[in-house]
Design a protein around this motif. Structure first.
Motif, PDB file in Angstrom:
ATOM      1  N   PHE A 174      -9.210 -24.615  19.934  1.00 37.65           N
ATOM      2  CA  PHE A 174     -10.484 -24.299  19.697  1.00 37.65           C
ATOM      3  C   PHE A 174     -11.697 -25.567  20.935  1.00 37.65           C
ATOM      4  O   PHE A 174     -11.096 -26.613  21.163  1.00 37.65           O
ATOM      5  CB  PHE A 174     -11.038 -23.214  18.963  1.00 37.65           C
ATOM      6  N   ARG A 175     -12.302 -25.641  21.418  1.00 41.65           N
ATOM      7  CA  ARG A 175     -13.314 -26.702  21.409  1.00 41.65           C
ATOM      8  C   ARG A 175     -13.438 -27.066  20.378  1.00 41.65           C
ATOM      9  O   ARG A 175     -14.059 -28.766  20.428  1.00 41.65           O
ATOM     10  CB  ARG A 175     -14.635 -26.028  22.764  1.00 41.65           C
ATOM     11  N   SER A 176     -14.191 -26.970  19.611  1.00 41.66           N
ATOM     12  CA  SER A 176     -14.345 -27.746  18.447  1.00 41.66           C
ATOM     13  C   SER A 176     -14.714 -26.797  17.178  1.00 41.66           C
ATOM     14  O   SER A 176     -15.777 -26.759  16.635  1.00 41.66           O
ATOM     15  CB  SER A 176     -16.144 -28.014  18.703  1.00 41.66           C
ATOM     16  N   PRO A 177     -13.540 -26.444  16.632  1.00 41.47           N
ATOM     17  CA  PRO A 177     -13.812 -25.287  15.477  1.00 41.47           C
ATOM     18  C   PRO A 177     -13.488 -26.314  14.190  1.00 41.47           C
ATOM     19  O   PRO A 177     -13.336 -27.513  13.990  1.00 41.47           O
ATOM     20  CB  PRO A 177     -11.899 -25.335  15.447  1.00 41.47           C
ATOM     21  N   ARG A 178     -14.822 -25.755  13.250  1.00 40.40           N
ATOM     22  CA  ARG A 178     -15.073 -26.324  12.036  1.00 40.40           C
ATOM     23  C   ARG A 178     -14.988 -25.871  10.725  1.00 40.40           C
ATOM     24  O   ARG A 178     -14.530 -25.823  10.039  1.00 40.40           O
ATOM     25  CB  ARG A 178     -17.040 -26.824  12.640  1.00 40.40           C
ATOM     26  N   GLY A 179     -16.010 -24.514  10.818  1.00 34.97           N
ATOM     27  CA  GLY A 179     -15.693 -23.984   9.434  1.00 34.97           C
ATOM     28  C   GLY A 179     -14.433 -23.297   9.534  1.00 34.97           C
ATOM     29  O   GLY A 179     -14.307 -22.436  10.182  1.00 34.97           O
ATOM     30  N   ILE A 180     -13.839 -22.830   8.140  1.00 34.49           N
ATOM     31  CA  ILE A 180     -12.817 -21.960   8.570  1.00 34.49           C
ATOM     32  C   ILE A 180     -12.165 -20.433   6.829  1.00 34.49           C
ATOM     33  O   ILE A 180     -13.154 -21.258   5.811  1.00 34.49           O
ATOM     34  CB  ILE A 180     -11.314 -22.269   8.238  1.00 34.49           C
ATOM     35  N   GLY A 181     -12.309 -19.926   7.010  1.00 32.05           N
ATOM     36  CA  GLY A 181     -12.628 -18.325   6.076  1.00 32.05           C
ATOM     37  C   GLY A 181     -11.363 -17.627   6.344  1.00 32.05           C
ATOM     38  O   GLY A 181     -10.858 -17.507   7.094  1.00 32.05           O
ATOM     39  N   VAL A 182     -11.170 -16.573   5.241  1.00 32.80           N
ATOM     40  CA  VAL A 182     -10.547 -15.203   5.402  1.00 32.80           C
ATOM     41  C   VAL A 182     -11.585 -14.497   4.820  1.00 32.80           C
ATOM     42  O   VAL A 182     -11.949 -14.506   4.174  1.00 32.80           O
ATOM     43  CB  VAL A 182      -8.826 -15.603   4.741  1.00 32.80           C
ATOM     44  N   ASP A 183     -11.085 -13.334   5.709  1.00 28.41           N
ATOM     45  CA  ASP A 183     -11.950 -12.124   5.789  1.00 28.41           C
ATOM     46  C   ASP A 183     -11.180 -11.428   4.049  1.00 28.41           C
ATOM     47  O   ASP A 183     -10.165 -11.955   4.226  1.00 28.41           O
ATOM     48  CB  ASP A 183     -12.576 -10.956   6.781  1.00 28.41           C
ATOM     49  N   THR A 184     -11.842 -10.650   3.980  1.00 31.33           N
ATOM     50  CA  THR A 184     -10.889  -9.276   2.934  1.00 31.33           C
ATOM     51  C   THR A 184     -10.402  -8.220   3.576  1.00 31.33           C
ATOM     52  O   THR A 184      -9.098  -8.066   2.977  1.00 31.33           O
ATOM     53  CB  THR A 184     -11.870  -8.179   2.674  1.00 31.33           C
ATOM     54  N   SER A 185      -9.935  -8.695   4.983  1.00 30.39           N
ATOM     55  CA  SER A 185      -8.872  -7.798   5.427  1.00 30.39           C
ATOM     56  C   SER A 185      -7.612  -9.064   6.017  1.00 30.39           C
ATOM     57  O   SER A 185      -6.471  -8.627   6.263  1.00 30.39           O
ATOM     58  CB  SER A 185      -8.921  -7.724   6.416  1.00 30.39           C
ATOM     59  N   GLY A 186      -7.996 -10.467   5.426  1.00 30.44           N
ATOM     60  CA  GLY A 186      -7.171 -10.781   5.718  1.00 30.44           C
ATOM     61  C   GLY A 186      -6.852 -12.080   6.851  1.00 30.44           C
ATOM     62  O   GLY A 186      -6.059 -12.315   7.217  1.00 30.44           O
ATOM     63  N   LYS A 187      -7.617 -11.519   7.266  1.00 28.85           N
ATOM     64  CA  LYS A 187      -8.510 -12.427   8.610  1.00 28.85           C
ATOM     65  C   LYS A 187      -8.620 -13.213   8.634  1.00 28.85           C
ATOM     66  O   LYS A 187      -9.320 -13.550   8.160  1.00 28.85           O
ATOM     67  CB  LYS A 187      -8.423 -11.357  10.251  1.00 28.85           C
ATOM     68  N   VAL A 192     -13.036 -18.259  11.998  1.00 29.53           N
ATOM     69  CA  VAL A 192     -12.952 -20.315  12.625  1.00 29.53           C
ATOM     70  C   VAL A 192     -14.122 -20.167  12.804  1.00 29.53           C
ATOM     71  O   VAL A 192     -14.975 -19.280  14.214  1.00 29.53           O
ATOM     72  CB  VAL A 192     -11.856 -20.207  13.217  1.00 29.53           C
ATOM     73  N   THR A 193     -15.079 -20.826  12.529  1.00 29.65           N
ATOM     74  CA  THR A 193     -16.462 -21.274  13.425  1.00 29.65           C
ATOM     75  C   THR A 193     -15.927 -22.429  14.826  1.00 29.65           C
ATOM     76  O   THR A 193     -15.933 -23.601  14.290  1.00 29.65           O
ATOM     77  CB  THR A 193     -17.503 -21.668  12.748  1.00 29.65           C
ATOM     78  N   ASP A 194     -16.671 -22.032  16.389  1.00 32.74           N
ATOM     79  CA  ASP A 194     -16.316 -22.667  17.428  1.00 32.74           C
ATOM     80  C   ASP A 194     -18.159 -23.487  17.648  1.00 32.74           C
ATOM     81  O   ASP A 194     -18.808 -23.386  17.716  1.00 32.74           O
ATOM     82  CB  ASP A 194     -16.397 -21.860  17.951  1.00 32.74           C
ATOM     83  N   TYR A 195     -18.432 -24.765  17.003  1.00 33.49           N
ATOM     84  CA  TYR A 195     -19.501 -25.046  17.178  1.00 33.49           C
ATOM     85  C   TYR A 195     -19.900 -25.535  18.025  1.00 33.49           C
ATOM     86  O   TYR A 195     -21.202 -25.338  18.728  1.00 33.49           O
ATOM     87  CB  TYR A 195     -19.463 -26.681  15.741  1.00 33.49           C
ATOM     88  N   CYS A 205     -26.171 -20.378  16.845  1.00 32.20           N
ATOM     89  CA  CYS A 205     -26.815 -22.279  17.198  1.00 32.20           C
ATOM     90  C   CYS A 205     -26.243 -23.249  16.537  1.00 32.20           C
ATOM     91  O   CYS A 205     -26.140 -23.154  15.219  1.00 32.20           O
ATOM     92  CB  CYS A 205     -28.020 -21.745  17.062  1.00 32.20           C
ATOM     93  N   GLY A 206     -25.316 -23.230  16.684  1.00 32.74           N
ATOM     94  CA  GLY A 206     -23.930 -24.264  15.934  1.00 32.74           C
ATOM     95  C   GLY A 206     -23.420 -24.017  14.765  1.00 32.74           C
ATOM     96  O   GLY A 206     -24.028 -24.392  13.335  1.00 32.74           O
ATOM     97  N   PRO A 207     -22.407 -22.980  14.604  1.00 32.77           N
ATOM     98  CA  PRO A 207     -21.749 -22.461  13.511  1.00 32.77           C
ATOM     99  C   PRO A 207     -21.895 -23.511  12.621  1.00 32.77           C
ATOM    100  O   PRO A 207     -21.036 -23.857  13.369  1.00 32.77           O
ATOM    101  CB  PRO A 207     -21.294 -21.274  13.692  1.00 32.77           C
ATOM    102  N   ARG A 208     -21.513 -23.588  11.338  1.00 37.39           N
ATOM    103  CA  ARG A 208     -20.772 -24.422  10.301  1.00 37.39           C
ATOM    104  C   ARG A 208     -19.567 -24.048   9.635  1.00 37.39           C
ATOM    105  O   ARG A 208     -18.833 -24.120  10.183  1.00 37.39           O
ATOM    106  CB  ARG A 208     -22.186 -25.423   9.680  1.00 37.39           C
TER     107      ARG A 208
END
Length: 366
Positions: free
Chosen positions: A181-194, A197-200, A226-229
């Motif tokens: 990605f260009r600028s991956p910042r935050g990361i998590g996992v949703d309830t389905s297991g996916k 990733v935020t691309d700032y 707008c600037g997802p973190r």
């Protein structure tokens, strides 16, 4: 809690008030129900009276929700501070994730490793962030666990997302680069297991699955942010994402915007950072500028969980034991707060969709 005479009197007054409301509403319902179901019309009851009663009922139900929430949650109940094991030379703590077993995963701004703590705050493992094939280190920005229990991190400098594979041909495991990605910042996992990733820079949140060979599958994205973190799973399978110097937005499982937290609750954020959602479906947000943590419940008004003792709160995570972990990069510590009076019970979680004011509603679009 102080068990003084004054506290006891307040408790009795609250219980009497709630009981009086229950008795009166039950008595009115028992008398009105057979009349309304077997007779035509409303007798002398006017439309204005019905409207006025409905509005008063909304206010009372809202007040009862607030009472319930203030009974369940605590404020500024700091129980532990965990220093950054990497030391201050690397910069402050930033990313944090709490696993179901109570273990905590942490990254800091300039340290090439992921630390794992047990419930007592002791380091039980440190994963060095080294790409073995090229023998190059990288700096993890944020951390999460996949459904398979593998550690996933963002690397904003090189623009990659990596997953640690403990079953690789190398004896100690290896980091696998899974996406660019260009600028991956935050990361998590949703309830389905996916993986989320935020691309700032791009203003996007990406959602994708991984197959057994670590290949990306079912890729989707949400744009115009707008600037997802930071990002986390939301109630009912959606996504919660914070925007730098902006708002916190909640999306459905189909990637449609449901609402912004600020607009829904009439709350002005300073600089929203870490976000998490607990088992009851409440959304918790760290405000870096205001140095506070707020809980936004499914019903009722927002609650300030932490209003003092924070320097620069960034990442946050909550455990099933009612603990809130705050990565405070200002003084380079993880601060642990007891934000619930007791762990959640199944009777607290009501997921049945309803318009009744007596049941906890689902998050709905505005």
């Amino acid at each position: 809690m102080d068990y003084t005479l004054e506290d006891t009197q307040r408790k009795e007054k609250l219980l009497r008030t709630v009981y009086a409301l229950q008795v009166k509403s039950d008595a009115t319902f028992q008398k009105a129900s057979p009349l309304l179901s077997s007779h035509r019309g409303l007798g002398m009851v006017t439309e204005h009276q019905v409207h006025e009663l409905a509005e008063k009922a909304k206010v009372i139900c809202h007040d009862l929700d607030n009472i319930r929430n203030h009974l369940f949650y605590r404020q500024n109940d700091l129980i532990q501070q965990i220093p950054n094991p990497s030391g201050s030379r690397y910069g402050g703590v930033s990313g944090i994730h709490c696993a179901l077993d109570g273990s905590v995963y942490m990254t800091c701004e300039g340290a090439p490793r992921v630390h794992v703590f047990n419930r007592s705050g002791q380091v039980v493992q440190s994963l060095p962030c080294v790409e073995l094939k090229k023998k190059e280190t990288f700096l993890p920005e944020d951390v999460a666990l996949t459904r398979a229990g593998m550690v996933a991190v963002t690397d904003m400098v090189s623009g990659t997302v990596r997953v640690f594979n403990p079953h690789s041909k190398f004896s100690k495991g290896e980091w696998v680069k899974i996406s660019q990605f260009r600028s991956p910042r935050g990361i998590g996992v949703d309830t389905s297991g996916k993986i989320l990733v935020t691309d700032y820079t791009e203003g996007r949140v990406h959602s994708f699955a991984l197959d057994p060979a670590f290949k990306v599958q079912s890729h989707h994205s949400v744009s115009d942010l707008c600037g997802p973190r930071y990002v986390c799973a939301a109630p009912e399978g959606g996504v919660v994402v914070s925007e730098e110097c902006g708002d916190v937005k909640l999306f459905s499982s189909s990637h449609k915007l449901l609402f912004s937290i600020g607009n829904r609750f009439g709350h002005a954020f300073g600089n929203p950072a870490g976000v998490c959602a607990d088992r009851e479906g409440n959304v918790i947000v760290a405000d870096e500028q205001r140095r506070e943590i707020r809980l936004f419940p499914r019903s009722g008004s927002p609650i300030c969980l932490v209003s003092k003792g924070l320097q620069k709160p960034t990442g946050i995570a909550c455990s099933t034991q009612g603990l809130l972990y705050v990565a405070d990069s200002g003084d380079d510590k993880i601060k642990v707060f007891k934000y619930r009076v007791r762990p959640p019970f199944s009777s607290d979680v009501l997921s049945v969709p309803t318009d009744s004011p007596n049941l906890t509603p689902r998050w709905k679009a505005e």
